[in-house]
Write a protein that holds these residues in place. Structure first.
Motif, PDB file in Angstrom:
ATOM      1  N   THR A   3       0.706  -1.197   0.134  1.00 21.51           N
ATOM      2  CA  THR A   3      -0.143   0.026   0.064  1.00 21.51           C
ATOM      3  C   THR A   3       0.763   1.214  -0.022  1.00 21.51           C
ATOM      4  N   MET A   4       0.250   2.094  -0.739  1.00 20.09           N
ATOM      5  CA  MET A   4       1.105   3.539  -0.873  1.00 20.09           C
ATOM      6  C   MET A   4      -0.118   4.505  -0.885  1.00 20.09           C
ATOM      7  N   LEU A   5      -0.319   5.019   0.472  1.00 21.30           N
ATOM      8  CA  LEU A   5      -1.265   5.903   0.429  1.00 21.30           C
ATOM      9  C   LEU A   5      -1.153   7.052   1.416  1.00 21.30           C
ATOM     10  N   PRO A   6      -2.183   8.025   1.277  1.00 16.57           N
ATOM     11  CA  PRO A   6      -1.637   9.483   1.821  1.00 16.57           C
ATOM     12  C   PRO A   6      -1.732   9.616   3.233  1.00 16.57           C
ATOM     13  N   ASN A   7      -2.598   8.735   3.869  1.00 12.54           N
ATOM     14  CA  ASN A   7      -2.324   8.722   5.275  1.00 12.54           C
ATOM     15  C   ASN A   7      -2.998   7.875   6.259  1.00 12.54           C
ATOM     16  N   GLY A   8      -2.831   7.866   7.648  1.00  9.36           N
ATOM     17  CA  GLY A   8      -3.095   6.620   8.513  1.00  9.36           C
ATOM     18  C   GLY A   8      -4.790   6.375   8.507  1.00  9.36           C
ATOM     19  N   GLU A   9      -5.479   7.363   8.362  1.00  9.46           N
ATOM     20  CA  GLU A   9      -6.861   7.180   8.383  1.00  9.46           C
ATOM     21  C   GLU A   9      -7.147   6.176   7.070  1.00  9.46           C
ATOM     22  N   ILE A  10      -6.824   6.870   5.997  1.00 12.06           N
ATOM     23  CA  ILE A  10      -6.999   5.933   4.720  1.00 12.06           C
ATOM     24  C   ILE A  10      -6.473   4.558   4.848  1.00 12.06           C
ATOM     25  N   LEU A  11      -5.175   4.480   5.328  1.00  9.12           N
ATOM     26  CA  LEU A  11      -4.552   3.164   5.646  1.00  9.12           C
ATOM     27  C   LEU A  11      -5.431   2.053   6.236  1.00  9.12           C
ATOM     28  N   ARG A  12      -5.894   2.793   7.506  1.00 11.43           N
ATOM     29  CA  ARG A  12      -6.896   1.893   8.353  1.00 11.43           C
ATOM     30  C   ARG A  12      -8.067   1.410   7.390  1.00 11.43           C
ATOM     31  N   SER A  13      -8.664   2.410   6.812  1.00  9.57           N
ATOM     32  CA  SER A  13      -9.949   1.721   6.165  1.00  9.57           C
ATOM     33  C   SER A  13      -9.560   0.762   4.991  1.00  9.57           C
ATOM     34  N   VAL A  14      -8.319   1.025   4.272  1.00  9.76           N
ATOM     35  CA  VAL A  14      -7.853   0.081   3.122  1.00  9.76           C
ATOM     36  C   VAL A  14      -7.683  -1.093   3.817  1.00  9.76           C
ATOM     37  N   ALA A  15      -6.934  -1.308   4.954  1.00 13.75           N
ATOM     38  CA  ALA A  15      -6.565  -2.237   5.764  1.00 13.75           C
ATOM     39  C   ALA A  15      -7.691  -3.350   6.144  1.00 13.75           C
ATOM     40  N   ALA A  16      -8.938  -2.668   6.501  1.00 11.73           N
ATOM     41  CA  ALA A  16      -9.947  -3.257   6.975  1.00 11.73           C
ATOM     42  C   ALA A  16     -10.684  -4.088   5.755  1.00 11.73           C
ATOM     43  N   GLU A  17     -10.638  -3.509   4.686  1.00 13.00           N
ATOM     44  CA  GLU A  17     -10.954  -4.057   3.439  1.00 13.00           C
ATOM     45  C   GLU A  17     -10.101  -5.140   2.948  1.00 13.00           C
ATOM     46  N   ILE A  18      -8.704  -5.202   2.917  1.00  9.94           N
ATOM     47  CA  ILE A  18      -8.039  -6.160   2.113  1.00  9.94           C
ATOM     48  C   ILE A  18      -7.525  -7.349   3.138  1.00  9.94           C
ATOM     49  N   ILE A  19      -7.487  -6.907   4.503  1.00  4.95           N
ATOM     50  CA  ILE A  19      -6.824  -7.922   5.398  1.00  4.95           C
ATOM     51  C   ILE A  19      -7.880  -9.439   5.186  1.00  4.95           C
ATOM     52  N   PRO A  20      -9.225  -9.443   5.292  1.00  7.90           N
ATOM     53  CA  PRO A  20      -9.954 -10.439   5.110  1.00  7.90           C
ATOM     54  C   PRO A  20      -9.903 -11.122   3.793  1.00  7.90           C
ATOM     55  N   ALA A  21      -9.506 -10.372   2.814  1.00  8.39           N
ATOM     56  CA  ALA A  21      -9.136 -10.972   1.237  1.00  8.39           C
ATOM     57  C   ALA A  21      -7.840 -11.688   1.105  1.00  8.39           C
ATOM     58  N   MET A  22      -6.863 -11.478   2.201  1.00 12.41           N
ATOM     59  CA  MET A  22      -5.570 -11.747   1.591  1.00 12.41           C
ATOM     60  C   MET A  22      -5.263 -13.359   2.341  1.00 12.41           C
ATOM     61  N   ASP A  23      -4.345 -13.966   1.388  1.00 13.84           N
ATOM     62  CA  ASP A  23      -4.104 -15.279   1.958  1.00 13.84           C
ATOM     63  C   ASP A  23      -3.405 -15.307   3.341  1.00 13.84           C
ATOM     64  N   ARG A  24      -3.539 -16.269   4.201  1.00 13.38           N
ATOM     65  CA  ARG A  24      -2.901 -16.462   5.364  1.00 13.38           C
ATOM     66  C   ARG A  24      -1.217 -16.755   5.106  1.00 13.38           C
ATOM     67  N   GLY A  25      -0.407 -15.832   5.697  1.00 11.45           N
ATOM     68  CA  GLY A  25       1.052 -16.106   5.457  1.00 11.45           C
ATOM     69  C   GLY A  25       1.539 -15.271   4.419  1.00 11.45           C
ATOM     70  N   ALA A  26       0.715 -14.477   3.758  1.00 10.28           N
ATOM     71  CA  ALA A  26       1.001 -13.258   3.012  1.00 10.28           C
ATOM     72  C   ALA A  26       1.502 -12.188   3.698  1.00 10.28           C
ATOM     73  N   VAL A  27       2.421 -11.202   3.017  1.00 10.86           N
ATOM     74  CA  VAL A  27       2.930 -10.017   3.632  1.00 10.86           C
ATOM     75  C   VAL A  27       2.257  -8.636   3.009  1.00 10.86           C
ATOM     76  N   PHE A  28       1.891  -8.280   4.340  1.00 17.77           N
ATOM     77  CA  PHE A  28       1.058  -6.814   3.970  1.00 17.77           C
ATOM     78  C   PHE A  28       2.297  -5.645   4.339  1.00 17.77           C
ATOM     79  N   LEU A  29       2.786  -5.046   3.046  1.00 22.56           N
ATOM     80  CA  LEU A  29       3.606  -4.281   3.123  1.00 22.56           C
ATOM     81  C   LEU A  29       3.076  -2.610   2.842  1.00 22.56           C
ATOM     82  N   ASP A  30       3.234  -1.861   3.869  1.00 23.63           N
ATOM     83  CA  ASP A  30       2.700  -0.499   3.908  1.00 23.63           C
ATOM     84  C   ASP A  30       3.806   0.329   3.681  1.00 23.63           C
TER      85      ASP A  30
END
Ligand code: NAD
Length: 290
Positions: free
Chosen positions: A57-84
């Motif tokens: 993720t390469m986003l403008p600020n923490g608030e937007i990061l939190r909202s994108v994270a809430a959307e994508i974490i359930p979609a990601m494979d277990r063991g994958a890396v979330f690189l912000d």
């Protein structure tokens, strides 16, 4: 590697394009910006994140990061890396990391220094907070997008390193600019001032590598009408993050606080918006002590 990339703005687009050019399979999503060449467009953030080994993720600020994270974490494979790679507040970085970990995903906060030029050239510096395993997975991607990646400890420490670095940068830029303006008024030639300071104990990155005086020292935005470069409003964003963090941990940062107040005035009421952060020099030039 299979990579999802969310946030394809000034920084994200060239970073994603470089990964694609290096042969990684990159799927991208942005609410506004188009996908750069070589990046397959997804219809949503969760679609870009599903089935990937690493999601960046390469986003403008923490608030937007939190909202994108809430959307994508359930979609990601277990063991994958979330690189912000965004610059965000330490609290948001740690909150998002906690949510990722709870879902079996490996978080890594890795903000960058080097700006748009570094993103395009693949010469960014990454400062990373998270586990060794997450860092090891991300390392081949850091090698494409950057020249250096420094593991800084647990989650949030990448952001901590970034805001400490940029607090020093903001403070030293102001110190360098006010000293040039003082030298002017004392009748000291700017070139002589540079020749002395750049080889004496007052030297710094801002004096030696990013000289804020036009025609003196390093080639820098000062030689290009103070066109950014690193915009004053981005400096202000990072200084504010430093003061937010300092308040949260009760750290005394008086010069960081003063630099934040000066950049705030510069950006909000002195015409500094849209200019490089080194345009503090013409600001000081015009002023007296009052
Ligand atoms: P930018 O505004 O150009 O890009 C951000 C992108 O995120 C935009 O394209 C926007 O449409 C997209 N976006 C916003 N909300 C979204 C959402 N919910 N889902 C998907 N996409 C969304 O900003 P930038 O200059 O690329 O900076 C990105 C980050 O990098 C910031 O955190 C910034 O502080 C940091 N940074 C920037 C620089 C620089 O010189 N520009 C240098 C170092 C660090």
């Amino acid at each position: 590697m299979k990579v999802g990339f969310i946030g394809l703005g000034n920084m994200g687009a060239p970073m994603a394009a470089n990964l694609a050019k290096a042969g990684h399979a990159v799927t991208g999503f942005d609410v506004a910006a188009p996908c750069p060449e070589g990046v397959a467009p997804a219809a949503s953030a969760p679609e870009a994140a599903a089935g990937q080994e690493v999601v960046i993720t390469m986003l403008p600020n923490g608030e937007i990061l939190r909202s994108v994270a809430a959307e994508i974490i359930p979609a990601m494979d277990r063991g994958a890396v979330f690189l912000d790679c965004s610059t965000v507040d330490v609290d948001s970085a740690r909150a998002v990391a906690g949510q990722a970990q709870a879902a079996g995903i490996l978080p890594l906060d890795a903000p960058v220094s080097g700006g748009v030029v570094g993103a395009e050239a693949g010469t960014l510096t990454f400062m990373a907070g998270g586990s060794d395993a997450a860092f090891a997975t991300a390392e081949p991607l850091f090698e494409v997008m950057g020249q250096k990646a420094v593991p800084c400890g647990p989650s949030g420490n990448g952001q901590a390193a970034k805001i400490c670095n940029n607090m020093i940068l903001g403070v030293t830029m102001i110190a360098t600019c006010e000293a040039f303006a003082l030298a002017d008024k004392l009748g000291l030639d700017r070139q002589k001032m540079y020749d002395v300071v750049s080889t004496s104990s007052g030297y710094s990155w801002t004096m030696n590598a990013y000289t804020p005086a036009p025609g003196i020292g390093a080639n820098s935005p000062a030689d290009n009408g103070y066109k950014p470069g690193f915009a004053a409003e981005l400096m202000l964003k990072d200084l504010r993050l430093s003061q937010q963090a300092a308040e949260a941990v009760d750290a005394d940062t008086p010069t960081g606080q003063a630099a934040t107040a000066l950049y705030e005035r510069f950006v909000e009421s002195e015409g500094g918006a849209g200019k490089d952060f080194s345009a503090m020099l013409p600001r000081f030039e015009k002023r007296g002590r009052g």
